[in-house]
Design a protein around this motif. Structure first.
Motif, PDB file in Angstrom:
ATOM      1  N   SER A 165       5.609  -3.369  33.692  1.00 22.07           N
ATOM      2  CA  SER A 165       5.451  -5.475  34.262  1.00 22.07           C
ATOM      3  C   SER A 165       4.060  -5.765  34.064  1.00 22.07           C
ATOM      4  O   SER A 165       3.573  -4.822  34.239  1.00 22.07           O
ATOM      5  CB  SER A 165       5.905  -5.144  35.738  1.00 22.07           C
ATOM      6  N   THR A 166       3.874  -7.177  33.727  1.00 19.71           N
ATOM      7  CA  THR A 166       3.242  -7.653  33.232  1.00 19.71           C
ATOM      8  C   THR A 166       2.579  -8.619  33.510  1.00 19.71           C
ATOM      9  O   THR A 166       3.241  -9.243  34.299  1.00 19.71           O
ATOM     10  CB  THR A 166       2.184  -7.473  31.608  1.00 19.71           C
ATOM     11  N   PHE A 167       1.466  -9.606  33.353  1.00 20.31           N
ATOM     12  CA  PHE A 167       0.947 -11.249  34.421  1.00 20.31           C
ATOM     13  C   PHE A 167       0.940 -11.787  33.346  1.00 20.31           C
ATOM     14  O   PHE A 167      -0.173 -11.338  31.915  1.00 20.31           O
ATOM     15  CB  PHE A 167      -0.411 -11.467  34.651  1.00 20.31           C
ATOM     16  N   VAL A 168       1.126 -13.177  32.752  1.00 18.94           N
ATOM     17  CA  VAL A 168       0.695 -13.615  31.413  1.00 18.94           C
ATOM     18  C   VAL A 168       0.387 -15.104  31.769  1.00 18.94           C
ATOM     19  O   VAL A 168       1.235 -15.411  32.444  1.00 18.94           O
ATOM     20  CB  VAL A 168       2.356 -13.588  29.862  1.00 18.94           C
ATOM     21  N   GLU A 179     -10.886  -9.998  30.813  1.00 18.66           N
ATOM     22  CA  GLU A 179     -11.386  -8.952  31.379  1.00 18.66           C
ATOM     23  C   GLU A 179     -10.475  -8.929  32.220  1.00 18.66           C
ATOM     24  O   GLU A 179      -9.766  -9.851  32.525  1.00 18.66           O
ATOM     25  CB  GLU A 179     -12.709  -9.507  31.757  1.00 18.66           C
ATOM     26  N   PRO A 180     -10.019  -7.691  33.094  1.00 20.08           N
ATOM     27  CA  PRO A 180      -9.032  -7.779  33.908  1.00 20.08           C
ATOM     28  C   PRO A 180      -9.860  -8.209  35.093  1.00 20.08           C
ATOM     29  O   PRO A 180     -10.472  -8.394  35.300  1.00 20.08           O
ATOM     30  CB  PRO A 180      -9.931  -5.540  34.206  1.00 20.08           C
ATOM     31  N   GLN A 181      -8.458  -8.414  35.750  1.00 18.84           N
ATOM     32  CA  GLN A 181      -8.231  -8.733  37.061  1.00 18.84           C
ATOM     33  C   GLN A 181      -7.944  -8.572  37.935  1.00 18.84           C
ATOM     34  O   GLN A 181      -7.259  -7.324  37.707  1.00 18.84           O
ATOM     35  CB  GLN A 181      -7.572 -10.904  36.560  1.00 18.84           C
ATOM     36  N   SER A 182      -8.195  -8.757  39.706  1.00 20.79           N
ATOM     37  CA  SER A 182      -7.007  -8.049  40.545  1.00 20.79           C
ATOM     38  C   SER A 182      -6.134  -8.802  41.202  1.00 20.79           C
ATOM     39  O   SER A 182      -6.185 -10.137  40.835  1.00 20.79           O
ATOM     40  CB  SER A 182      -7.925  -7.303  41.816  1.00 20.79           C
ATOM     41  N   ILE A 183      -5.305  -8.196  41.650  1.00 24.77           N
ATOM     42  CA  ILE A 183      -3.983  -8.734  42.315  1.00 24.77           C
ATOM     43  C   ILE A 183      -4.765 -10.503  43.518  1.00 24.77           C
ATOM     44  O   ILE A 183      -4.342 -11.152  43.268  1.00 24.77           O
ATOM     45  CB  ILE A 183      -3.265  -8.508  43.609  1.00 24.77           C
ATOM     46  N   ASN A 205       6.527  -9.103  45.407  1.00 24.35           N
ATOM     47  CA  ASN A 205       5.975  -9.346  46.698  1.00 24.35           C
ATOM     48  C   ASN A 205       5.576  -7.743  46.437  1.00 24.35           C
ATOM     49  O   ASN A 205       4.378  -7.976  48.171  1.00 24.35           O
ATOM     50  CB  ASN A 205       7.628  -9.536  47.307  1.00 24.35           C
ATOM     51  N   GLU A 206       5.587  -6.725  46.618  1.00 23.67           N
ATOM     52  CA  GLU A 206       5.519  -5.460  46.946  1.00 23.67           C
ATOM     53  C   GLU A 206       3.869  -5.306  46.565  1.00 23.67           C
ATOM     54  O   GLU A 206       2.718  -4.740  47.009  1.00 23.67           O
ATOM     55  CB  GLU A 206       6.060  -4.509  46.591  1.00 23.67           C
ATOM     56  N   LEU A 207       3.070  -6.115  45.044  1.00 22.98           N
ATOM     57  CA  LEU A 207       2.772  -5.698  44.295  1.00 22.98           C
ATOM     58  C   LEU A 207       1.298  -6.629  45.702  1.00 22.98           C
ATOM     59  O   LEU A 207       0.059  -6.415  46.024  1.00 22.98           O
ATOM     60  CB  LEU A 207       2.205  -6.595  43.486  1.00 22.98           C
ATOM     61  N   PHE A 208       1.195  -8.030  45.955  1.00 25.19           N
ATOM     62  CA  PHE A 208       0.735  -8.824  46.675  1.00 25.19           C
ATOM     63  C   PHE A 208       0.243  -8.066  48.136  1.00 25.19           C
ATOM     64  O   PHE A 208      -0.638  -8.153  48.664  1.00 25.19           O
ATOM     65  CB  PHE A 208       1.125  -9.643  46.977  1.00 25.19           C
ATOM     66  N   ALA A 209       2.148  -7.459  48.641  1.00 25.35           N
ATOM     67  CA  ALA A 209       1.868  -7.166  50.144  1.00 25.35           C
ATOM     68  C   ALA A 209       0.383  -6.214  50.058  1.00 25.35           C
ATOM     69  O   ALA A 209       0.243  -5.044  51.179  1.00 25.35           O
ATOM     70  CB  ALA A 209       3.094  -6.762  50.526  1.00 25.35           C
ATOM     71  N   LYS A 210       0.652  -5.153  49.295  1.00 26.80           N
ATOM     72  CA  LYS A 210      -0.317  -3.937  49.758  1.00 26.80           C
ATOM     73  C   LYS A 210      -1.413  -4.645  48.953  1.00 26.80           C
ATOM     74  O   LYS A 210      -2.267  -3.804  49.882  1.00 26.80           O
ATOM     75  CB  LYS A 210      -0.529  -2.633  47.801  1.00 26.80           C
ATOM     76  N   GLN A 211      -1.991  -5.994  49.169  1.00 29.81           N
ATOM     77  CA  GLN A 211      -3.417  -5.891  49.064  1.00 29.81           C
ATOM     78  C   GLN A 211      -3.348  -6.863  50.629  1.00 29.81           C
ATOM     79  O   GLN A 211      -4.425  -7.739  50.558  1.00 29.81           O
ATOM     80  CB  GLN A 211      -3.328  -6.928  48.232  1.00 29.81           C
ATOM     81  N   ASP A 212      -2.364  -6.730  51.820  1.00 28.56           N
ATOM     82  CA  ASP A 212      -2.408  -7.880  52.257  1.00 28.56           C
ATOM     83  C   ASP A 212      -2.907  -9.010  52.533  1.00 28.56           C
ATOM     84  O   ASP A 212      -2.585 -10.069  52.703  1.00 28.56           O
ATOM     85  CB  ASP A 212      -3.812  -7.434  53.576  1.00 28.56           C
ATOM     86  N   LEU A 213      -2.062  -9.345  51.470  1.00 30.02           N
ATOM     87  CA  LEU A 213      -1.647 -10.774  50.370  1.00 30.02           C
ATOM     88  C   LEU A 213       0.060 -11.263  50.676  1.00 30.02           C
ATOM     89  O   LEU A 213       1.172 -10.318  50.247  1.00 30.02           O
ATOM     90  CB  LEU A 213      -2.209 -10.932  49.185  1.00 30.02           C
ATOM     91  N   LEU A 214       0.447 -12.906  50.343  1.00 29.77           N
ATOM     92  CA  LEU A 214       1.091 -12.932  50.686  1.00 29.77           C
ATOM     93  C   LEU A 214       1.760 -13.997  49.533  1.00 29.77           C
ATOM     94  O   LEU A 214       0.853 -14.916  49.311  1.00 29.77           O
ATOM     95  CB  LEU A 214       2.187 -14.315  51.690  1.00 29.77           C
ATOM     96  N   VAL A 215       2.231 -14.016  48.690  1.00 30.51           N
ATOM     97  CA  VAL A 215       2.513 -14.640  47.390  1.00 30.51           C
ATOM     98  C   VAL A 215       3.850 -15.427  47.023  1.00 30.51           C
ATOM     99  O   VAL A 215       4.684 -15.617  47.927  1.00 30.51           O
ATOM    100  CB  VAL A 215       3.257 -13.361  46.375  1.00 30.51           C
ATOM    101  N   THR A 216       3.441 -17.221  46.779  1.00 31.24           N
ATOM    102  CA  THR A 216       4.460 -17.708  46.932  1.00 31.24           C
ATOM    103  C   THR A 216       4.247 -18.173  46.110  1.00 31.24           C
ATOM    104  O   THR A 216       3.680 -19.784  45.621  1.00 31.24           O
ATOM    105  CB  THR A 216       3.808 -18.512  48.427  1.00 31.24           C
TER     106      THR A 216
END
Length: 293
Positions: A165-168, A179-183, A205-216
Motif C-alpha cells: 500500500s502507498t499514497f499517491v 520528502e518522507p511524510q508521517s501519517i 482506518n487502522e493506519l490512522f487509528a494507530k496514530q490516534d487519528l480518525l480518517v474522514t
C-alpha cells in the motif's frame, strides 16, 4: 434387467456379425452367442435371423434396437462430454476478484489461459472480499482472489500475491512526494479512498487509528480508475496499491508519497471453499494462477 446383455445386443445389431461384435467388445464369440440366446429366452422373442454372412434383426429385434439406440447414444455422448472436460475441450470456470485485482493480477493469466484452452469459458465476477466470500459459499464462483486474512477453517488458501500500500498524488500536491511524510502530516490534506466496506479502507482506518487519528476521506469511490483520476486532477492524497499504479508512477502521471515509517505488505490469497470439488478446468486454471507467483 441386465444392461450388459442389452449392450451386447446393441453392438451386435450394429455390426450384424457375432465375430465382429465380439472383437469390438473384447469378448469371445461364444460369449456373444450365449448372451443373445439368454436375452431372447428372457424376452421370449427371436431377435436375430442367422445366416451365412452374419445376422440380421427380426422385426421384434428392430423394434428393440430402435428403443435402445437413443439411450446408448446418450450414454456415449455423456462419456464424450466427460472426456472433453477432462482434457479441457469444454467446460467453464467462474473466478471472483475486485476490479483492480482482476485488471492487474487476473487478466494477464486469463489471457494466457484462453490462448492455451480456447474451448474453456471463463466467467469473471467482481466484488469486495466479503462479497466474494459470500459467492464462494453460495457456489456461484469456483475460486476467488481475496484480501487476507480469512477464516482458514472454512476456506483453502492455495497461494498468495504480496502487495504494498502507498499514497499517491497529482501535480497539485507533488511537493508531498519530495520528502518522507508521517501519517499525521497527511491527515492535514484531503484523503481519497475506496468505500467504507473495502478491505483497503479498513487498513487505512487502522493506519490512522494507530496514530490516534480518525480518517474522514474527502472522496470515497468503488473503482480504482476513478480514485486515480481524482488524485491526478488534484483532489487530494489517494491511498492505493502500489503494484496497481506502477504504470502511472513510471509515466509521472502520479507521484508516490513516501512515509517516514514503511507500511507492512498485504496479501491477496487465491482461495476455494474447503473440500470443494473443482472441475478439471477450474483445477487447471488454479494451477496456472499458482504458477504465476
Amino acid at each position: 434387467m441386465k444392461m450388459d446383455a442389452y449392450y451386447l445386443f446393441y453392438i451386435t445389431a450394429i455390426e450384424q456379425n457375432f465375430s465382429k461384435a465380439a472383437k469390438r467388445l473384447f469378448v469371445t464369440q461364444p460369449n456373444i452367442s450365449q448372451s443373445i440366446a439368454q436375452l431372447e429366452d428372457r424376452l421370449q422373442t427371436k431377435l436375430f435371423q442367422r445366416h451365412s454372412k452374419g445376422v440380421s434383426l427380426t422385426n421384434e429385434g428392430q423394434l428393440l434396437f430402435q428403443q435402445l439406440e437413443p439411450a446408448f447414444q446418450l450414454i456415449q455422448q455423456a462419456e464424450t462430454n466427460l472426456n472433453e472436460r477432462r482434457y479441457l475441450k469444454q467446460g467453464s470456470v467462474a473466478i471472483g476478484a475486485s476490479d483492480s485485482t482482476c485488471k492487474h493480477l487476473l487478466l494477464p493469466i486469463v489471457q494466457s489461459f484462453q490462448r492455451q484452452f480456447p474451448e474453456i469459458q471463463l466467467k469473471l465476477q467482481h466484488g469486495s472480499t466479503p462479497q466474494l466470500i459470500e459467492k464462494l459459499d453460495q457456489g456461484t464462483i469456483d475460486l476467488a482472489l481475496v484480501h487476507m486474512p480469512i477464516n482458514e477453517q472454512t476456506y483453502t488458501i492455495h497461494s498468495v500475491f504480496t502487495i504494498h500500500s502507498t499514497f499517491v498524488v497529482g501535480e497539485r500536491y507533488q511537493s508531498l512526494a519530495r520528502e518522507p511524510q508521517s501519517i499525521a502530516d497527511l491527515a492535514h490534506y484531503p484523503i481519497l479512498s475506496f468505500s467504507q466496506k473495502s478491505h483497503a479502507r479498513h487498513y487505512l482506518n487502522e493506519l490512522f487509528a494507530k496514530q490516534d487519528l480518525l480518517v474522514t476521506p474527502e472522496v470515497e469511490v468503488g473503482a480504482m480508475d476513478v480514485l486515480l483520476e481524482c488524485a491526478r486532477i488534484g483532489m487530494g492524497v489517494a491511498f492505493v496499491t502500489k503494484e496497481f499504479v506502477q504504470q502511472e508512477l513510471d509515466e509521472h502521471a502520479l507521484y508516490e508519497v513516501s512515509l517516514d515509517e514503511p507500511l507492512n505488505p498485504r496479501q491477496i490469497g487465491i482461495v476455494t471453499r474447503n473440500q470443494a470439488q473443482l472441475s478439471h478446468a477450474a483445477n487447471r486454471f488454479l494451477e496456472k494462477l499458482n504458477q504465476s507467483q
